[in-house]
Design a protein around this motif. Structure first.
Motif, PDB file in Angstrom:
ATOM      1  N   THR A  46       0.813  -1.210   0.000  1.00  0.00           N
ATOM      2  CA  THR A  46       0.000   0.000   0.000  1.00  0.00           C
ATOM      3  C   THR A  46       0.849   1.263   0.000  1.00  0.00           C
ATOM      4  OG1 THR A  46      -0.149  -0.055   2.401  1.00  0.00           O
ATOM      5  CG2 THR A  46      -1.926  -1.108   1.163  1.00  0.00           C
ATOM      6  N   GLY A  47       2.135   1.130   0.150  1.00  0.00           N
ATOM      7  CA  GLY A  47       3.007   2.290   0.092  1.00  0.00           C
ATOM      8  C   GLY A  47       3.896   2.405   1.308  1.00  0.00           C
ATOM      9  N   ASP A  48       5.178   2.171   1.126  1.00  0.00           N
ATOM     10  CA  ASP A  48       6.164   2.305   2.198  1.00  0.00           C
ATOM     11  C   ASP A  48       6.586   3.774   2.230  1.00  0.00           C
ATOM     12  OD1 ASP A  48       8.427   2.317   3.809  1.00  0.00           O
ATOM     13  OD2 ASP A  48       9.068   0.348   3.125  1.00  0.00           O
ATOM     14  N   PRO A  49       6.351   4.460   3.350  1.00  0.00           N
ATOM     15  CA  PRO A  49       6.710   5.882   3.396  1.00  0.00           C
ATOM     16  C   PRO A  49       8.198   6.134   3.174  1.00  0.00           C
ATOM     17  CG  PRO A  49       5.883   5.122   5.544  1.00  0.00           C
ATOM     18  CD  PRO A  49       5.734   4.002   4.581  1.00  0.00           C
ATOM     19  N   ARG A  50       9.045   5.191   3.573  1.00  0.00           N
ATOM     20  CA  ARG A  50      10.488   5.373   3.346  1.00  0.00           C
ATOM     21  C   ARG A  50      10.804   5.397   1.857  1.00  0.00           C
ATOM     22  NH1 ARG A  50      13.441   0.846   5.236  1.00  0.00           N
ATOM     23  NH2 ARG A  50      11.638  -0.305   4.516  1.00  0.00           N
ATOM     24  N   CYS A  51      10.150   4.540   1.111  1.00  0.00           N
ATOM     25  CA  CYS A  51      10.352   4.476  -0.336  1.00  0.00           C
ATOM     26  C   CYS A  51       9.875   5.771  -0.989  1.00  0.00           C
ATOM     27  CB  CYS A  51       9.592   3.270  -0.900  1.00  0.00           C
ATOM     28  SG  CYS A  51       9.581   3.151  -2.699  1.00  0.00           S
ATOM     29  N   ASP A  52       8.706   6.227  -0.596  1.00  0.00           N
ATOM     30  CA  ASP A  52       8.151   7.451  -1.172  1.00  0.00           C
ATOM     31  C   ASP A  52       9.047   8.654  -0.882  1.00  0.00           C
ATOM     32  OD1 ASP A  52       5.978   8.752  -2.611  1.00  0.00           O
ATOM     33  OD2 ASP A  52       5.445   9.652  -0.686  1.00  0.00           O
ATOM     34  N   VAL A  53       9.568   8.726   0.348  1.00  0.00           N
ATOM     35  CA  VAL A  53      10.440   9.838   0.729  1.00  0.00           C
ATOM     36  C   VAL A  53      11.723   9.816  -0.089  1.00  0.00           C
ATOM     37  CG1 VAL A  53      11.904  10.723   2.606  1.00  0.00           C
ATOM     38  CG2 VAL A  53       9.514  10.166   3.038  1.00  0.00           C
ATOM     39  N   ARG A  54      12.315   8.648  -0.242  1.00  0.00           N
ATOM     40  CA  ARG A  54      13.548   8.531  -1.038  1.00  0.00           C
ATOM     41  C   ARG A  54      13.322   9.017  -2.468  1.00  0.00           C
ATOM     42  NH1 ARG A  54      17.510   8.678   2.218  1.00  0.00           N
ATOM     43  NH2 ARG A  54      17.795   6.868   3.506  1.00  0.00           N
ATOM     44  N   LEU A  62       8.323  11.968  -8.723  1.00  0.00           N
ATOM     45  CA  LEU A  62       6.938  12.194  -8.298  1.00  0.00           C
ATOM     46  C   LEU A  62       6.548  11.430  -7.044  1.00  0.00           C
ATOM     47  CD1 LEU A  62       5.125  12.086 -11.758  1.00  0.00           C
ATOM     48  CD2 LEU A  62       5.734  14.086 -10.393  1.00  0.00           C
ATOM     49  N   SER A  63       6.828  10.127  -6.999  1.00  0.00           N
ATOM     50  CA  SER A  63       6.439   9.313  -5.846  1.00  0.00           C
ATOM     51  C   SER A  63       7.197   8.001  -5.876  1.00  0.00           C
ATOM     52  CB  SER A  63       4.932   9.053  -5.854  1.00  0.00           C
ATOM     53  OG  SER A  63       4.574   8.253  -6.965  1.00  0.00           O
ATOM     54  N   GLY A  64       6.971   7.199  -4.822  1.00  0.00           N
ATOM     55  CA  GLY A  64       7.595   5.892  -4.746  1.00  0.00           C
ATOM     56  C   GLY A  64       6.647   4.885  -4.130  1.00  0.00           C
ATOM     57  N   CYS A  66       6.214   0.243  -3.361  1.00  0.00           N
ATOM     58  CA  CYS A  66       6.836  -1.074  -3.376  1.00  0.00           C
ATOM     59  C   CYS A  66       6.255  -1.906  -4.506  1.00  0.00           C
ATOM     60  CB  CYS A  66       6.595  -1.787  -2.048  1.00  0.00           C
ATOM     61  SG  CYS A  66       7.307  -0.934  -0.640  1.00  0.00           S
ATOM     62  N   LYS A  67       7.131  -2.571  -5.214  1.00  0.00           N
ATOM     63  CA  LYS A  67       6.726  -3.489  -6.273  1.00  0.00           C
ATOM     64  C   LYS A  67       7.589  -4.727  -6.080  1.00  0.00           C
ATOM     65  CE  LYS A  67       5.590  -3.227 -11.152  1.00  0.00           C
ATOM     66  NZ  LYS A  67       5.716  -2.367 -12.344  1.00  0.00           N
ATOM     67  N   GLY A  68       6.934  -5.786  -5.628  1.00  0.00           N
ATOM     68  CA  GLY A  68       7.717  -6.949  -5.204  1.00  0.00           C
ATOM     69  C   GLY A  68       8.430  -6.563  -3.922  1.00  0.00           C
ATOM     70  N   LEU A  69       9.731  -6.724  -3.891  1.00  0.00           N
ATOM     71  CA  LEU A  69      10.519  -6.298  -2.726  1.00  0.00           C
ATOM     72  C   LEU A  69      11.356  -5.073  -3.040  1.00  0.00           C
ATOM     73  CD1 LEU A  69      11.696  -9.758  -1.347  1.00  0.00           C
ATOM     74  CD2 LEU A  69       9.908  -8.273  -0.441  1.00  0.00           C
ATOM     75  N   LYS A  70      11.125  -4.431  -4.176  1.00  0.00           N
ATOM     76  CA  LYS A  70      11.918  -3.290  -4.585  1.00  0.00           C
ATOM     77  C   LYS A  70      11.118  -1.987  -4.490  1.00  0.00           C
ATOM     78  CE  LYS A  70      14.799  -5.866  -7.697  1.00  0.00           C
ATOM     79  NZ  LYS A  70      16.176  -5.553  -7.729  1.00  0.00           N
ATOM     80  N   CYS A  71      11.818  -0.906  -4.228  1.00  0.00           N
ATOM     81  CA  CYS A  71      11.233   0.426  -4.225  1.00  0.00           C
ATOM     82  C   CYS A  71      11.274   0.952  -5.659  1.00  0.00           C
ATOM     83  CB  CYS A  71      12.025   1.339  -3.294  1.00  0.00           C
ATOM     84  SG  CYS A  71      11.460   3.052  -3.310  1.00  0.00           S
ATOM     85  N   VAL A  72      10.124   1.334  -6.174  1.00  0.00           N
ATOM     86  CA  VAL A  72      10.021   1.833  -7.542  1.00  0.00           C
ATOM     87  C   VAL A  72       9.547   3.284  -7.489  1.00  0.00           C
ATOM     88  CG1 VAL A  72       8.828   1.513  -9.744  1.00  0.00           C
ATOM     89  CG2 VAL A  72       9.511  -0.469  -8.418  1.00  0.00           C
ATOM     90  N   CYS A  73      10.236   4.144  -8.239  1.00  0.00           N
ATOM     91  CA  CYS A  73       9.878   5.556  -8.294  1.00  0.00           C
ATOM     92  C   CYS A  73       9.092   5.846  -9.569  1.00  0.00           C
ATOM     93  CB  CYS A  73      11.133   6.416  -8.298  1.00  0.00           C
ATOM     94  SG  CYS A  73      12.170   6.214  -6.839  1.00  0.00           S
ATOM     95  N   THR A  74       8.178   6.814  -9.480  1.00  0.00           N
ATOM     96  CA  THR A  74       7.450   7.250 -10.662  1.00  0.00           C
ATOM     97  C   THR A  74       7.919   8.651 -11.053  1.00  0.00           C
ATOM     98  OG1 THR A  74       5.648   8.193  -9.368  1.00  0.00           O
ATOM     99  CG2 THR A  74       5.402   5.908 -10.057  1.00  0.00           C
ATOM    100  N   TYR A  75       7.931   8.897 -12.352  1.00  0.00           N
ATOM    101  CA  TYR A  75       8.343  10.199 -12.879  1.00  0.00           C
ATOM    102  C   TYR A  75       7.554  10.485 -14.155  1.00  0.00           C
ATOM    103  CZ  TYR A  75      11.179   7.432 -16.102  1.00  0.00           C
ATOM    104  OH  TYR A  75      11.594   6.527 -17.056  1.00  0.00           O
ATOM    105  N   ALA A  76       7.473  11.757 -14.531  1.00  0.00           N
ATOM    106  CA  ALA A  76       6.769  12.138 -15.758  1.00  0.00           C
ATOM    107  C   ALA A  76       7.640  11.765 -16.953  1.00  0.00           C
ATOM    108  CB  ALA A  76       6.484  13.630 -15.766  1.00  0.00           C
ATOM    109  N   CYS A  77       7.051  11.020 -17.919  1.00  0.00           N
ATOM    110  CA  CYS A  77       7.820  10.626 -19.099  1.00  0.00           C
ATOM    111  C   CYS A  77       7.623  11.612 -20.229  1.00  0.00           C
ATOM    112  CB  CYS A  77       7.446   9.278 -19.639  1.00  0.00           C
ATOM    113  SG  CYS A  77       6.416   8.172 -18.771  1.00  0.00           S
TER     114      CYS A  77
END
Length: 77
Positions: A46-54, A62-64, A66-77
């Motif tokens: 549902t969203g790890d705040p540590r990942c989002d902050v990083r 834009l945001s972060g 969890c996907k699987g066990l990895k932190c994934v960031c989103t950005y405007a393409c």
């Protein structure tokens, strides 16, 4: 008179549909990439705040999330 009203209404509908199409195309798409700075496993679906902050603060994206066990960031393409 009735024919003019129909033409005006039809023209307004066409303008509204065209304007809606422009708005949809103008929306930014988001892409994903693994975080460069997040260390360790990312557990929360549902969203790890540590990942989002990083992703937001350290990588300027834009945001972060969890996907699987990895932190994934989103950005405007």
């Amino acid at each position: 008179m009735e024919r003019k009203s129909l033409v005006v209404v039809f023209s307004i509908l066409i303008l509204l549909l065209a304007a809606q199409e422009v708005v949809v195309k103008a929306e930014a798409q988001t892409c994903e990439k693994p975080s460069k700075f997040f260390k360790g496993p990312c557990f929360s679906e549902t969203g790890d705040p540590r990942c989002d902050v990083r992703c937001r603060r350290d990588e300027g994206l834009l945001s972060g999330f969890c996907k699987g066990l990895k932190c994934v960031c989103t950005y405007a393409c």
